[in-house]
Design a protein around this motif. Sequence first.
Motif, PDB file in Angstrom:
ATOM      1  N   ARG A  24       0.679  -1.278   0.061  1.00  0.00           N
ATOM      2  CA  ARG A  24       0.088  -0.129  -0.213  1.00  0.00           C
ATOM      3  C   ARG A  24       0.885   1.238  -0.022  1.00  0.00           C
ATOM      4  O   ARG A  24       0.498   2.321  -0.580  1.00  0.00           O
ATOM      5  N   ILE A  25       1.838   1.315   0.766  1.00  0.00           N
ATOM      6  CA  ILE A  25       2.724   2.246   0.859  1.00  0.00           C
ATOM      7  C   ILE A  25       3.478   2.555  -0.522  1.00  0.00           C
ATOM      8  O   ILE A  25       3.653   3.740  -0.939  1.00  0.00           O
ATOM      9  N   ALA A  26       3.846   1.764  -1.129  1.00  0.00           N
ATOM     10  CA  ALA A  26       4.447   1.811  -2.319  1.00  0.00           C
ATOM     11  C   ALA A  26       3.741   2.148  -3.192  1.00  0.00           C
ATOM     12  O   ALA A  26       4.227   3.047  -4.392  1.00  0.00           O
ATOM     13  N   ARG A  27       2.327   1.968  -3.450  1.00  0.00           N
ATOM     14  CA  ARG A  27       1.510   2.235  -4.371  1.00  0.00           C
ATOM     15  C   ARG A  27       1.274   3.777  -4.177  1.00  0.00           C
ATOM     16  O   ARG A  27       1.030   4.391  -5.078  1.00  0.00           O
ATOM     17  N   ALA A  28       1.007   4.327  -2.854  1.00  0.00           N
ATOM     18  CA  ALA A  28       0.939   5.383  -2.404  1.00  0.00           C
ATOM     19  C   ALA A  28       1.976   6.396  -3.138  1.00  0.00           C
ATOM     20  O   ALA A  28       1.623   7.384  -3.713  1.00  0.00           O
ATOM     21  N   ALA A  29       3.095   5.693  -2.995  1.00  0.00           N
ATOM     22  CA  ALA A  29       4.291   6.421  -3.562  1.00  0.00           C
ATOM     23  C   ALA A  29       4.312   6.489  -4.942  1.00  0.00           C
ATOM     24  O   ALA A  29       4.569   7.532  -5.786  1.00  0.00           O
ATOM     25  N   LEU A  30       4.000   5.633  -5.587  1.00  0.00           N
ATOM     26  CA  LEU A  30       3.999   5.520  -7.218  1.00  0.00           C
ATOM     27  C   LEU A  30       2.988   6.319  -7.707  1.00  0.00           C
ATOM     28  O   LEU A  30       3.044   6.702  -8.977  1.00  0.00           O
ATOM     29  N   THR A  31       1.992   6.943  -7.001  1.00  0.00           N
ATOM     30  CA  THR A  31       0.681   7.900  -7.363  1.00  0.00           C
ATOM     31  C   THR A  31       1.545   9.096  -7.603  1.00  0.00           C
ATOM     32  O   THR A  31       0.889   9.817  -8.467  1.00  0.00           O
ATOM     33  N   ARG A  32       2.884   9.384  -7.125  1.00  0.00           N
ATOM     34  CA  ARG A  32       3.527  10.463  -7.434  1.00  0.00           C
ATOM     35  C   ARG A  32       4.483  10.363  -8.548  1.00  0.00           C
ATOM     36  O   ARG A  32       5.137  11.227  -8.965  1.00  0.00           O
ATOM     37  N   VAL A  33       5.009   9.237  -8.876  1.00  0.00           N
ATOM     38  CA  VAL A  33       5.841   8.923  -9.877  1.00  0.00           C
ATOM     39  C   VAL A  33       5.232   8.455 -11.376  1.00  0.00           C
ATOM     40  O   VAL A  33       5.865   9.122 -12.288  1.00  0.00           O
ATOM     41  N   ILE A  34       4.256   7.582 -11.458  1.00  0.00           N
ATOM     42  CA  ILE A  34       3.586   7.310 -12.587  1.00  0.00           C
ATOM     43  C   ILE A  34       2.308   8.079 -12.866  1.00  0.00           C
ATOM     44  O   ILE A  34       1.363   8.152 -11.996  1.00  0.00           O
ATOM     45  N   GLU A  35       2.172   8.828 -14.107  1.00  0.00           N
ATOM     46  CA  GLU A  35       0.963   9.748 -14.477  1.00  0.00           C
ATOM     47  C   GLU A  35      -0.332   8.527 -14.678  1.00  0.00           C
ATOM     48  O   GLU A  35      -0.072   7.498 -15.002  1.00  0.00           O
ATOM     49  N   PRO A  36      -1.527   9.068 -14.141  1.00  0.00           N
ATOM     50  CA  PRO A  36      -2.711   8.214 -14.403  1.00  0.00           C
ATOM     51  C   PRO A  36      -2.764   7.672 -15.803  1.00  0.00           C
ATOM     52  O   PRO A  36      -2.473   8.603 -16.750  1.00  0.00           O
ATOM     53  N   GLY A  37      -3.254   6.332 -16.028  1.00  0.00           N
ATOM     54  CA  GLY A  37      -3.353   6.115 -17.314  1.00  0.00           C
ATOM     55  C   GLY A  37      -2.145   5.385 -17.946  1.00  0.00           C
ATOM     56  O   GLY A  37      -2.165   5.044 -19.170  1.00  0.00           O
ATOM     57  N   ASP A  38      -0.874   5.561 -17.525  1.00  0.00           N
ATOM     58  CA  ASP A  38       0.147   5.165 -18.317  1.00  0.00           C
ATOM     59  C   ASP A  38       0.438   3.381 -18.282  1.00  0.00           C
ATOM     60  O   ASP A  38       0.557   2.841 -17.264  1.00  0.00           O
ATOM     61  N   GLU A  39      -0.164   3.159 -19.337  1.00  0.00           N
ATOM     62  CA  GLU A  39      -0.055   1.778 -19.711  1.00  0.00           C
ATOM     63  C   GLU A  39       1.029   1.029 -19.295  1.00  0.00           C
ATOM     64  O   GLU A  39       1.235  -0.145 -19.013  1.00  0.00           O
ATOM     65  N   ARG A  40       2.186   1.638 -19.910  1.00  0.00           N
ATOM     66  CA  ARG A  40       3.474   0.874 -19.700  1.00  0.00           C
ATOM     67  C   ARG A  40       3.894   0.743 -18.117  1.00  0.00           C
ATOM     68  O   ARG A  40       4.442  -0.270 -17.821  1.00  0.00           O
ATOM     69  N   GLY A  41       3.689   1.776 -17.406  1.00  0.00           N
ATOM     70  CA  GLY A  41       3.798   1.601 -15.880  1.00  0.00           C
ATOM     71  C   GLY A  41       2.941   0.615 -15.346  1.00  0.00           C
ATOM     72  O   GLY A  41       3.193  -0.031 -14.520  1.00  0.00           O
ATOM     73  N   GLY A  42       1.783   0.532 -15.811  1.00  0.00           N
ATOM     74  CA  GLY A  42       0.825  -0.462 -15.356  1.00  0.00           C
ATOM     75  C   GLY A  42       1.127  -1.846 -15.648  1.00  0.00           C
ATOM     76  O   GLY A  42       1.385  -2.806 -14.939  1.00  0.00           O
ATOM     77  N   ARG A  43       1.812  -2.212 -16.852  1.00  0.00           N
ATOM     78  CA  ARG A  43       2.709  -3.312 -17.192  1.00  0.00           C
ATOM     79  C   ARG A  43       3.680  -3.890 -16.085  1.00  0.00           C
ATOM     80  O   ARG A  43       3.768  -4.894 -15.684  1.00  0.00           O
ATOM     81  N   TRP A  44       4.578  -2.823 -15.887  1.00  0.00           N
ATOM     82  CA  TRP A  44       5.537  -2.856 -14.987  1.00  0.00           C
ATOM     83  C   TRP A  44       5.017  -3.522 -13.673  1.00  0.00           C
ATOM     84  O   TRP A  44       5.572  -4.260 -12.825  1.00  0.00           O
ATOM     85  N   LEU A  45       3.917  -2.319 -13.287  1.00  0.00           N
ATOM     86  CA  LEU A  45       3.360  -2.834 -11.815  1.00  0.00           C
ATOM     87  C   LEU A  45       2.911  -4.362 -11.784  1.00  0.00           C
ATOM     88  O   LEU A  45       3.137  -4.877 -10.919  1.00  0.00           O
ATOM     89  N   SER A  46       2.469  -4.787 -12.723  1.00  0.00           N
ATOM     90  CA  SER A  46       1.863  -6.279 -12.976  1.00  0.00           C
ATOM     91  C   SER A  46       2.835  -7.069 -12.638  1.00  0.00           C
ATOM     92  O   SER A  46       2.910  -8.193 -12.243  1.00  0.00           O
TER      93      SER A  46
END
Length: 394
Positions: free
Chosen positions: A13-35
């Motif tokens: 949860r803390i890491a995801r909260a941090a990532l909301t400041r790093v990756i822009e909303p809707g960034d599909e490439r970032g979503g693939r890395w996250l998965s």
Amino acid sequence: MEGERAGAGEPERIARAALTRVIEPGDERGGRWLSQFGARELMARFTLPEYSNHENAGLAGITPRRLAGYRIRAAAVEPHRDLAAVAAVGGRFICPGDQEWPTQLDDLGDARPIGLWLRGRADLRKWALRSVAVVGARACTPYGAHMAAGLASGLAERGWVVVSGAAFGVDGSAHRGALAAGGATVAVLACGVDVVYPRGHAELIGRIAEQGLVIGELAPGDHPTPSRFILRNRVIAALTRGTVVVEAEYRSGSLVTARSAQQLGRFTMGVPGPVTSGLSAGVHELLRGEGVLVTDAAEVAELVGNIGDLAPDRRGPVLPRDLLDPVSARVLEALPARGAAGGDQVARGAGTTTDEALGRLYELHSLGFVERRGDGWQLTHSPSRGSNARRGGP
């Protein structure tokens, strides 16, 4: 996916909260890395020294310049501070794996939100199960504002949650309509949930936070940009059972929401307006395609609701002649608009026998439709039963 398995855990949860400041909303490439890696591992690849010598930190498709940008953002994040900031305004942060997470957002695939920041006491997952988006033009006409408020209040009275973007125009009218009916409404922001935007809606957003929910993908304090508004619309579309567009030009963010809803298999609806109005042009184009025309809350509920949520039948007033049996109606039609006609003439016109025609004429006389004139019959010309009204004339 690893991110989902650990979604409810505190480190994730803390890491995801941090990532909301790093990756822009809707960034599909970032979503693939996250998965692929999960939030904690992805943050590690942005921040830990052992990855600094890797050209791409093991992240497929990233350029050195883009990686450098991510690392600059990641070095500055303070997720504990952000979590404290949202808690200070009575909010919270939810992510995939949490009980409150609306699983329909998973339909966005790699464009799914990393997490959502919320203000309000309601359970977002439960509310989203019975929700409808009402969106439209910011510079709407009085007609658009009236229709949006009426739709929203009617939906709220039927137990539906009204979702919109808290913008001026149709969005604001929809939120106000739901609130006025004592119903539930959700504002999806393109900024931090502690940021009031637009400033003119400070009181409205405060009321929504008290009576409903204010949600967004961006961390506390983040401000909106044009691209964030467009990307915000995919969340509105995915969160709800259907989207209603009230006034939109050809180039409109509201149509982006509608197209996103169509792509996700959601219901897409539009409220028609004057064909001479540019603000209705986009809605009419939507209705020429897969959009469904709706005019009130009952029609929306019939489309998106369960079996039995039927809109009332639409019909004009029932006139006295509508209650006549077919033969009597033909006899009545056989009488001339002016002057009188004999029984034989009426029978020929009605396609029946003279005896049958006379019997029906006496019945029509008792009902006040016709009157005797010598040996003939004529239509009654009283104010309440004028011949034009009964014959469908002007």
